[in-house]
Design a protein around this motif. Structure first.
Motif, PDB file in Angstrom:
ATOM      1  N   THR A  54       0.848  -1.187   0.000  1.00  0.00           N
ATOM      2  CA  THR A  54       0.000   0.000   0.000  1.00  0.00           C
ATOM      3  C   THR A  54       0.884   1.238   0.000  1.00  0.00           C
ATOM      4  O   THR A  54       2.054   1.182   0.381  1.00  0.00           O
ATOM      5  CB  THR A  54      -0.907   0.028   1.235  1.00  0.00           C
ATOM      6  OG1 THR A  54      -0.108  -0.059   2.408  1.00  0.00           O
ATOM      7  CG2 THR A  54      -1.910  -1.110   1.202  1.00  0.00           C
ATOM      8  N   PRO A  55       0.311   2.425  -0.418  1.00  0.00           N
ATOM      9  CA  PRO A  55       1.107   3.654  -0.422  1.00  0.00           C
ATOM     10  C   PRO A  55       1.457   4.105   1.000  1.00  0.00           C
ATOM     11  O   PRO A  55       0.810   3.718   1.976  1.00  0.00           O
ATOM     12  CB  PRO A  55       0.184   4.670  -1.096  1.00  0.00           C
ATOM     13  CG  PRO A  55      -0.854   3.876  -1.798  1.00  0.00           C
ATOM     14  CD  PRO A  55      -1.026   2.634  -0.981  1.00  0.00           C
ATOM     15  N   ASP A  77       4.098   4.651  -3.582  1.00  0.00           N
ATOM     16  CA  ASP A  77       3.399   3.365  -3.617  1.00  0.00           C
ATOM     17  C   ASP A  77       4.471   2.274  -3.663  1.00  0.00           C
ATOM     18  O   ASP A  77       5.176   2.129  -4.668  1.00  0.00           O
ATOM     19  CB  ASP A  77       2.492   3.281  -4.848  1.00  0.00           C
ATOM     20  CG  ASP A  77       1.605   2.050  -4.816  1.00  0.00           C
ATOM     21  OD1 ASP A  77       1.987   1.056  -4.166  1.00  0.00           O
ATOM     22  OD2 ASP A  77       0.529   2.078  -5.440  1.00  0.00           O
ATOM     23  N   THR A  85       3.450   8.704  -7.866  1.00  0.00           N
ATOM     24  CA  THR A  85       2.009   8.634  -7.646  1.00  0.00           C
ATOM     25  C   THR A  85       1.459  10.050  -7.492  1.00  0.00           C
ATOM     26  O   THR A  85       2.123  11.031  -7.859  1.00  0.00           O
ATOM     27  CB  THR A  85       1.683   7.773  -6.410  1.00  0.00           C
ATOM     28  OG1 THR A  85       0.270   7.647  -6.314  1.00  0.00           O
ATOM     29  CG2 THR A  85       2.235   8.377  -5.130  1.00  0.00           C
ATOM     30  N   VAL A  87      -1.431  12.672  -4.909  1.00  0.00           N
ATOM     31  CA  VAL A  87      -2.222  12.758  -3.687  1.00  0.00           C
ATOM     32  C   VAL A  87      -3.517  13.495  -3.993  1.00  0.00           C
ATOM     33  O   VAL A  87      -3.557  14.385  -4.848  1.00  0.00           O
ATOM     34  CB  VAL A  87      -1.462  13.459  -2.544  1.00  0.00           C
ATOM     35  CG1 VAL A  87      -0.244  12.654  -2.131  1.00  0.00           C
ATOM     36  CG2 VAL A  87      -1.063  14.881  -2.922  1.00  0.00           C
ATOM     37  N   ARG A  88      -4.580  13.101  -3.316  1.00  0.00           N
ATOM     38  CA  ARG A  88      -5.876  13.762  -3.452  1.00  0.00           C
ATOM     39  C   ARG A  88      -6.059  14.717  -2.276  1.00  0.00           C
ATOM     40  O   ARG A  88      -5.795  14.360  -1.120  1.00  0.00           O
ATOM     41  CB  ARG A  88      -6.998  12.730  -3.469  1.00  0.00           C
ATOM     42  CG  ARG A  88      -8.394  13.336  -3.622  1.00  0.00           C
ATOM     43  CD  ARG A  88      -9.461  12.268  -3.832  1.00  0.00           C
ATOM     44  NE  ARG A  88      -9.488  11.298  -2.750  1.00  0.00           N
ATOM     45  CZ  ARG A  88      -9.223   9.992  -2.901  1.00  0.00           C
ATOM     46  NH1 ARG A  88      -8.892   9.522  -4.094  1.00  0.00           N
ATOM     47  NH2 ARG A  88      -9.269   9.180  -1.869  1.00  0.00           N
ATOM     48  N   THR A  98      -6.176  17.035  -7.285  1.00  0.00           N
ATOM     49  CA  THR A  98      -5.043  16.152  -7.026  1.00  0.00           C
ATOM     50  C   THR A  98      -3.754  16.891  -7.323  1.00  0.00           C
ATOM     51  O   THR A  98      -3.725  17.816  -8.149  1.00  0.00           O
ATOM     52  CB  THR A  98      -5.104  14.872  -7.880  1.00  0.00           C
ATOM     53  OG1 THR A  98      -5.125  15.233  -9.263  1.00  0.00           O
ATOM     54  CG2 THR A  98      -6.329  14.045  -7.556  1.00  0.00           C
ATOM     55  N   THR A 137      -4.682  12.392   0.789  1.00  0.00           N
ATOM     56  CA  THR A 137      -4.694  10.942   0.630  1.00  0.00           C
ATOM     57  C   THR A 137      -3.724  10.542  -0.461  1.00  0.00           C
ATOM     58  O   THR A 137      -3.773  11.094  -1.571  1.00  0.00           O
ATOM     59  CB  THR A 137      -6.106  10.442   0.268  1.00  0.00           C
ATOM     60  OG1 THR A 137      -7.021  10.824   1.307  1.00  0.00           O
ATOM     61  CG2 THR A 137      -6.128   8.933   0.111  1.00  0.00           C
ATOM     62  N   LEU A 139      -2.523   8.104  -3.304  1.00  0.00           N
ATOM     63  CA  LEU A 139      -3.263   7.238  -4.209  1.00  0.00           C
ATOM     64  C   LEU A 139      -2.436   6.031  -4.623  1.00  0.00           C
ATOM     65  O   LEU A 139      -1.245   6.147  -4.932  1.00  0.00           O
ATOM     66  CB  LEU A 139      -3.697   8.018  -5.448  1.00  0.00           C
ATOM     67  CG  LEU A 139      -4.531   9.286  -5.180  1.00  0.00           C
ATOM     68  CD1 LEU A 139      -4.927   9.941  -6.497  1.00  0.00           C
ATOM     69  CD2 LEU A 139      -5.747   8.969  -4.345  1.00  0.00           C
ATOM     70  N   SER A 140      -3.088   4.852  -4.634  1.00  0.00           N
ATOM     71  CA  SER A 140      -2.423   3.608  -5.026  1.00  0.00           C
ATOM     72  C   SER A 140      -2.286   3.529  -6.534  1.00  0.00           C
ATOM     73  O   SER A 140      -3.183   3.945  -7.278  1.00  0.00           O
ATOM     74  CB  SER A 140      -3.232   2.407  -4.511  1.00  0.00           C
ATOM     75  OG  SER A 140      -2.688   1.206  -5.006  1.00  0.00           O
ATOM     76  N   LYS A 145      -5.099  -0.293  -1.517  1.00  0.00           N
ATOM     77  CA  LYS A 145      -5.960   0.760  -0.994  1.00  0.00           C
ATOM     78  C   LYS A 145      -5.228   2.103  -0.960  1.00  0.00           C
ATOM     79  O   LYS A 145      -4.036   2.158  -0.674  1.00  0.00           O
ATOM     80  CB  LYS A 145      -6.432   0.403   0.411  1.00  0.00           C
ATOM     81  CG  LYS A 145      -7.353  -0.806   0.479  1.00  0.00           C
ATOM     82  CD  LYS A 145      -7.793  -1.051   1.921  1.00  0.00           C
ATOM     83  CE  LYS A 145      -8.739  -2.245   2.004  1.00  0.00           C
ATOM     84  NZ  LYS A 145      -9.163  -2.494   3.406  1.00  0.00           N
ATOM     85  N   ASP A 146      -5.977   3.216  -1.253  1.00  0.00           N
ATOM     86  CA  ASP A 146      -5.453   4.552  -1.018  1.00  0.00           C
ATOM     87  C   ASP A 146      -5.269   4.752   0.485  1.00  0.00           C
ATOM     88  O   ASP A 146      -6.002   4.160   1.299  1.00  0.00           O
ATOM     89  CB  ASP A 146      -6.413   5.605  -1.566  1.00  0.00           C
ATOM     90  CG  ASP A 146      -6.651   5.468  -3.065  1.00  0.00           C
ATOM     91  OD1 ASP A 146      -5.792   4.892  -3.746  1.00  0.00           O
ATOM     92  OD2 ASP A 146      -7.708   5.938  -3.536  1.00  0.00           O
TER      93      ASP A 146
END
Length: 516
Positions: A54-55, A77, A85, A87-88, A98, A137, A139-140, A145-146
């Protein structure tokens, strides 16, 4: 080939096969044992690879700006640690955007033993203002999972304009509005404010008055006040509102509304027909009046009040050193032609006579003043025309500032303009995109009575006045190229006017000035 084994020598334990063999059958049995072992492992009820990558990441800083939030940190990740990757970012529970993690972070790479670029740093626009929770968050890049990296609380400033409508006063045909406005995106610059009466826009005014109270209270510089008189055709009880026009992020802001009673304009008395020929000199209402001195702050560089008579067809003989006229080519709609013979001067007034000639050709006229006797315009100035017109069906009038190089993209400013049996409009065609109007207003004034129409053009502002009262102004999309004054009286559309439609545009005087 014969194969023999000791029957009691074959044992199984935990999926492992052991056998004692003789001869070359021993090699074959070894292969079978290996395959059996592999099958047993593959189909075991307990897989060897049970974990999913996971990230991971961190938030370094979250800073709030004017309608924006800037975030900085890193995210990786582990399943694809060499690939960047994103991020949100959510603000107040709402996704704002993002931010890619594509910035080199050597410290992260050394700590995690990875390569690639994994730092993020960027801004997102917020639809929410005040105290807000900003969450990030990671992101994967795979089916993992994120992962939420955390939240920070910040205070975000609203970027929309602020201000107030302080006062509205009314007299017959005129409204006086006072207030202030400033846009936080451009806090030292002036702001445009649209004024509406009964929900209809009547003018755009510019905050060109100094308001020390506003500057001190909001810690800004510049001119943010407005206090101006505007022409209106409305009467009775009216709601007058002011809206500050937004620049950059944010939205337009209503500054307020005031209810006022606008007195009706008293109708002009209808004169009785004289019983005997009048020996009284014409009044300003009859002939437009004499040309006044240049307006304060302006130096006149061209002025003509048409004191020299000229018969139809003789205009250029009398005024050829001061004007250029259109002659013999199609008008803008293509339905009519411009003729120099449609111009004449009598009793201190220039007549532009519109009619259909004996050949069935609709006829109009146009002229261009020559400043200092030379062709060419200016990059700013004040332009005054005092005129009236008969309500001739199918014909219109256009006073305009037009490109010296005949390039529409240089800009076009129109005033007064409109059908002669309609109302006067004004327009500022957007430089670079002239098919669009950056400003357009219907003044509600007709051409029937004498009025003085003025364009004031500076590098920072464009204003339109009728009889000295501002009806619109703007600071947006101001022309910068050299433009010259033209007055055109011509057909309004490709459809020819009725053959019996005829009348005049009458011009009392023309003035062109430069600032100073």
């Amino acid at each position: 080939m014969d194969m023999q084994t000791n029957a009691g020598a074959v044992r199984t334990r935990a999926g492992v096969v052991t056998a004692t063999v003789r001869g070359h059958a021993r090699r074959r049995l070894a292969v079978v044992a290996i395959v059996t072992t592999i099958v047993a492992v593959v189909f075991s009820a307990s897989p060897v690879l049970a974990a999913t990558a996971t990230p991971t990441g961190a938030i370094d800083t979250v800073r709030a700006g004017l309608g924006t939030v800037t975030v900085r940190g890193w995210a990786v990740d582990r399943a694809k640690s060499a690939v960047s990757t994103s991020v949100r970012v959510t603000i107040g529970g709402r996704v704002a955007g993002t931010v890619p993690a594509t910035t080199a972070r050597a410290d992260v790479n050394r700590h995690l033993g990875v390569r690639g670029k994994h730092g993020y740093s960027g801004s997102v626009t917020s639809a929410k203002y005040g105290k807000q929770s900003v969450c990030i968050t990671a992101l994967s890049l795979t089916r993992g999972k994120d992962v939420a990296l955390g939240c920070r609380t910040v205070s975000i400033r609203n970027p929309s304009p602020i201000g107030a409508l302080d006062r509205v006063a009314a007299t017959p045909g005129t409204l006086t509005v006072r207030g202030w406005a400033l846009d936080p995106d451009t806090s030292s610059a002036s702001t445009d404010v649209t004024v509406t009466v009964g929900g209809t826009a009547i003018a755009t005014v510019h905050t060109d008055a100094l308001r020390g109270d506003v500057n001190r209270g909001h810690h800004v510089t510049g001119r943010h006040g407005f206090d101006t008189s505007l022409a209106t055709t409305a009467s009775g009880t009216q709601s007058v509102c002011a809206v500050a026009e937004n620049v950059g992020t944010g939205t337009d802001t209503r500054l307020g509304c005031r209810t006022v009673t606008v007195p009706a304009v008293a109708p002009s008395p209808v004169p009785s027909p004289p019983t005997a020929p009048s020996t009284t000199a014409p009044t300003d209402d009859q002939d437009g009046g004499a040309m006044p001195a240049a307006a304060s702050g302006w130096t006149r560089v061209f002025g003509e009040d048409f004191t020299t008579p000229a018969a139809p067809g003789g205009f250029m003989a009398a005024y050829g050193d001061r004007f250029v006229t259109y002659d013999g080519f199609n008008d803008t709609s293509g339905a009519g032609k411009y003729r120099q013979s449609a111009l004449s001067v009598a009793d201190g007034t220039l007549d532009m006579h519109m009619h259909t000639d004996a050949s069935g050709q609709p006829t109009g006229a146009a002229f261009i003043p020559l400043v200092d006797g030379r062709w060419g315009g200016q990059t700013s100035g004040r332009y005054d025309l005092r005129l009236r017109a008969d309500p001739v069906e199918g014909y219109g009038l256009a006073g305009l500032l037009w490109s010296d190089t005949n390039t529409w993209e240089d800009g076009e400013v129109d005033f007064p303009e409109g059908a002669l049996d309609g109302t006067v409009t004004l327009s500022n065609h957007c430089p670079g995109n002239p098919a669009a109007n950056c400003l357009h207003r219907d003044t509600g004034t007709t051409f029937a009575a004498w009025h003085t129409y003025t364009i004031e053009w500076s590098p920072a502002k464009l204003s339109f006045l009728i009889d000295g009262v501002t009806v619109a102004s703007t600071t947006k999309q101001i022309p910068t190229k050299s433009l010259h004054l033209v007055l055109q009286a011509a057909t309004m559309s490709e459809q020819k006017p009725p053959k019996d439609a005829a009348g005049d545009v009458q011009v009392a005087w023309v003035s062109i000035s430069r600032a100073g």
